[in-house]
Design a protein around this motif. Structure first.
Motif, PDB file in Angstrom:
ATOM      1  N   LYS A   7       0.789  -1.543  -0.279  1.00 38.11           N
ATOM      2  CA  LYS A   7       0.053   0.027   0.072  1.00 38.11           C
ATOM      3  C   LYS A   7       0.360   1.588   0.042  1.00 38.11           C
ATOM      4  CE  LYS A   7      -3.845   2.386   2.398  1.00 38.11           C
ATOM      5  NZ  LYS A   7      -4.693   2.241   3.977  1.00 38.11           N
ATOM      6  N   PHE A   8       1.786   1.643   0.700  1.00 37.48           N
ATOM      7  CA  PHE A   8       3.005   2.315   1.045  1.00 37.48           C
ATOM      8  C   PHE A   8       3.241   2.410  -0.696  1.00 37.48           C
ATOM      9  CE2 PHE A   8       6.809   4.147   1.002  1.00 37.48           C
ATOM     10  CZ  PHE A   8       6.776   5.623   2.046  1.00 37.48           C
ATOM     11  N   LEU A  42      -2.029 -12.380   1.290  1.00 41.28           N
ATOM     12  CA  LEU A  42      -1.536 -12.573  -0.968  1.00 41.28           C
ATOM     13  C   LEU A  42      -3.165 -11.500  -0.870  1.00 41.28           C
ATOM     14  CD1 LEU A  42      -1.363 -14.034  -3.235  1.00 41.28           C
ATOM     15  CD2 LEU A  42      -2.803 -15.639  -2.327  1.00 41.28           C
ATOM     16  N   LEU A  43      -4.219 -11.960   0.045  1.00 38.30           N
ATOM     17  CA  LEU A  43      -5.230 -11.061   0.032  1.00 38.30           C
ATOM     18  C   LEU A  43      -5.509  -9.804  -0.135  1.00 38.30           C
ATOM     19  CD1 LEU A  43      -7.930 -14.275   1.091  1.00 38.30           C
ATOM     20  CD2 LEU A  43      -6.509 -13.217  -1.038  1.00 38.30           C
ATOM     21  N   GLU A  44      -4.396  -9.352   0.969  1.00 39.94           N
ATOM     22  CA  GLU A  44      -4.159  -7.831   0.632  1.00 39.94           C
ATOM     23  C   GLU A  44      -3.742  -7.045  -0.208  1.00 39.94           C
ATOM     24  OE1 GLU A  44      -1.536  -4.775   4.155  1.00 39.94           O
ATOM     25  OE2 GLU A  44      -2.242  -7.075   4.548  1.00 39.94           O
ATOM     26  N   ILE A  45      -2.500  -7.924  -0.570  1.00 41.41           N
ATOM     27  CA  ILE A  45      -2.018  -7.341  -1.716  1.00 41.41           C
ATOM     28  C   ILE A  45      -2.133  -7.417  -3.261  1.00 41.41           C
ATOM     29  CG2 ILE A  45       0.059  -7.919  -3.330  1.00 41.41           C
ATOM     30  CD1 ILE A  45       1.665  -8.710  -0.433  1.00 41.41           C
ATOM     31  N   ASN A  97      -7.557  -1.885  -5.743  1.00 44.54           N
ATOM     32  CA  ASN A  97      -7.576  -0.311  -5.788  1.00 44.54           C
ATOM     33  C   ASN A  97      -6.855   0.702  -5.967  1.00 44.54           C
ATOM     34  OD1 ASN A  97      -9.461  -1.855  -3.888  1.00 44.54           O
ATOM     35  ND2 ASN A  97      -8.039  -1.117  -2.376  1.00 44.54           N
ATOM     36  N   HIS A  98      -5.731  -0.230  -7.195  1.00 45.54           N
ATOM     37  CA  HIS A  98      -4.907   0.616  -7.155  1.00 45.54           C
ATOM     38  C   HIS A  98      -4.810   0.625  -9.912  1.00 45.54           C
ATOM     39  CE1 HIS A  98      -3.717   1.249  -3.601  1.00 45.54           C
ATOM     40  NE2 HIS A  98      -3.727   2.728  -4.071  1.00 45.54           N
ATOM     41  N   GLU A  99      -5.581  -0.155  -9.983  1.00 44.31           N
ATOM     42  CA  GLU A  99      -5.724  -0.228 -11.703  1.00 44.31           C
ATOM     43  C   GLU A  99      -5.815   1.341 -12.670  1.00 44.31           C
ATOM     44  OE1 GLU A  99      -8.938  -3.062 -12.021  1.00 44.31           O
ATOM     45  OE2 GLU A  99      -7.930  -4.464 -11.941  1.00 44.31           O
ATOM     46  N   HIS A 100      -6.108   2.205 -12.227  1.00 43.14           N
ATOM     47  CA  HIS A 100      -5.251   3.345 -12.749  1.00 43.14           C
ATOM     48  C   HIS A 100      -4.114   3.981 -12.765  1.00 43.14           C
ATOM     49  CE1 HIS A 100      -5.300   4.557  -8.156  1.00 43.14           C
ATOM     50  NE2 HIS A 100      -4.930   5.297  -8.815  1.00 43.14           N
ATOM     51  N   SER A 133       1.944  -4.983 -12.609  1.00 49.26           N
ATOM     52  CA  SER A 133       3.043  -5.694 -11.724  1.00 49.26           C
ATOM     53  C   SER A 133       2.861  -6.405  -9.998  1.00 49.26           C
ATOM     54  CB  SER A 133       3.988  -4.248 -11.005  1.00 49.26           C
ATOM     55  OG  SER A 133       6.030  -5.610 -11.110  1.00 49.26           O
ATOM     56  N   VAL A 134       2.097  -6.077  -9.328  1.00 53.49           N
ATOM     57  CA  VAL A 134       1.539  -6.563  -8.357  1.00 53.49           C
ATOM     58  C   VAL A 134       0.626  -7.805  -8.687  1.00 53.49           C
ATOM     59  CG1 VAL A 134       0.038  -6.189  -5.812  1.00 53.49           C
ATOM     60  CG2 VAL A 134       1.494  -4.193  -7.639  1.00 53.49           C
TER      61      VAL A 134
END
Length: 277
Positions: A99-100, A134-137, A143-146, A153-154
């Motif tokens: 997330k960071f 795994l699920l958190e990542i 949440n950052h598909e934009h 990459s994630v």
């Protein structure tokens, strides 16, 4: 007395320990969860030299006249890491959560800092994750598909984990209640696995690519392009053919286009890194 060399001045130390009166801009933050107020001091000129966006903001025709700037699209921690980079402070991302990394990538993209984006992408692509992460990542990627480059990459990191640890993933399915939040995430993850084809580097034959990684007996690929760890030892490697000797656990190399060329040498594996780019 010799004049001081500007390259020897610790700009990061000055920013952190002498914020006033040398600083001429202050960034303020409010934590969305706790309401805590924070601030970071900086110098417009240094920021302008590090980013053309800041250059336009502080010195362009429509320059920002305020000296106090509210930041509502970043945490204070991520923005401080951005400032550390701009002040030439060594920044380590090894222990930072995804997330960071997403926050920092957003800032690097916003301020057109391509090298920082590449630095973050390299960190993401080489991460090893555990099943409990795994699920958190995966959710971070969703949440950052934009930020397509970052999220893809994630996703690849998550998909690689699933394919290499499928039994662990099956156990996660067994432990989750059908229709629950985590169960739905797992189903989306498995669907993603069917759509993503992991890119395997043509040189090192690995995914993610091992460019710059030290050669070992486990990752060695016959005739992969390599170079010396110590660049001073690099002796026109564009004309060098490499091949791995399993019997001696060493790398043999010869000058020429084939392993049978002249001046054959043998070196310890640890002297080499993959050269994939």
């Amino acid at each position: 007395m010799a004049a001081p060399n500007i390259q020897t001045i610790d700009l990061a130390h000055i920013r952190e320990n002498c914020p006033t009166p040398t600083s001429d801009v202050k960034f303020t933050f409010v934590d969305q969860h706790t309401g805590k107020h924070s601030e970071l001091h900086a110098h417009k000129l240094i920021l302008a030299f590090g980013s053309e966006v800041f250059m336009a903001q502080f010195y362009g025709p429509l320059r920002e006249e305020r000296d106090i700037i509210d930041v509502d699209d970043s945490s204070v921690d991520a923005f401080e890491a951005l400032l550390d980079v701009m002040y030439n402070k060594k920044v380590s991302l090894n222990e930072k959560i995804f997330k960071f990394l997403a926050e920092l990538f957003y800032l690097a993209d916003k301020f057109l800092m391509d090298e920082l984006q590449d630095f973050i992408m390299k960190e993401v692509s080489t991460r090893k994750i555990a099943s409990e992460q795994l699920l958190e990542i995966f959710t971070v990627a969703e949440n950052h598909e934009h930020m397509e480059r970052f999220s893809e990459s994630v996703y690849e990191v998550c998909v690689k984990f699933v394919r290499e640890n499928i039994e662990s993933v099956f156990k996660m399915f067994d432990s989750e209640e059908a229709g629950g939040a985590n169960s739905l995430i797992l189903h989306r993850l498995m669907a993603k696995c069917t759509r993503i084809e992991l890119l395997v580097c043509e040189n090192c034959k690995h995914s993610p690519c091992l460019n710059g990684k030290v050669l070992t007996q486990e990752n060695c690929v016959i005739k992969a392009k390599m170079t010396f760890v110590n660049k001073d030892d690099d002796d026109d490697l564009t004309r060098v053919a490499f091949y791995y000797s399993a019997s001696s656990s060493k790398v043999m190399y010869s000058y020429g286009e084939s392993e049978h060329g002249p001046k054959v040498k043998m070196e310890n594996i640890s002297k080499f890194v993959f050269k994939c780019e």
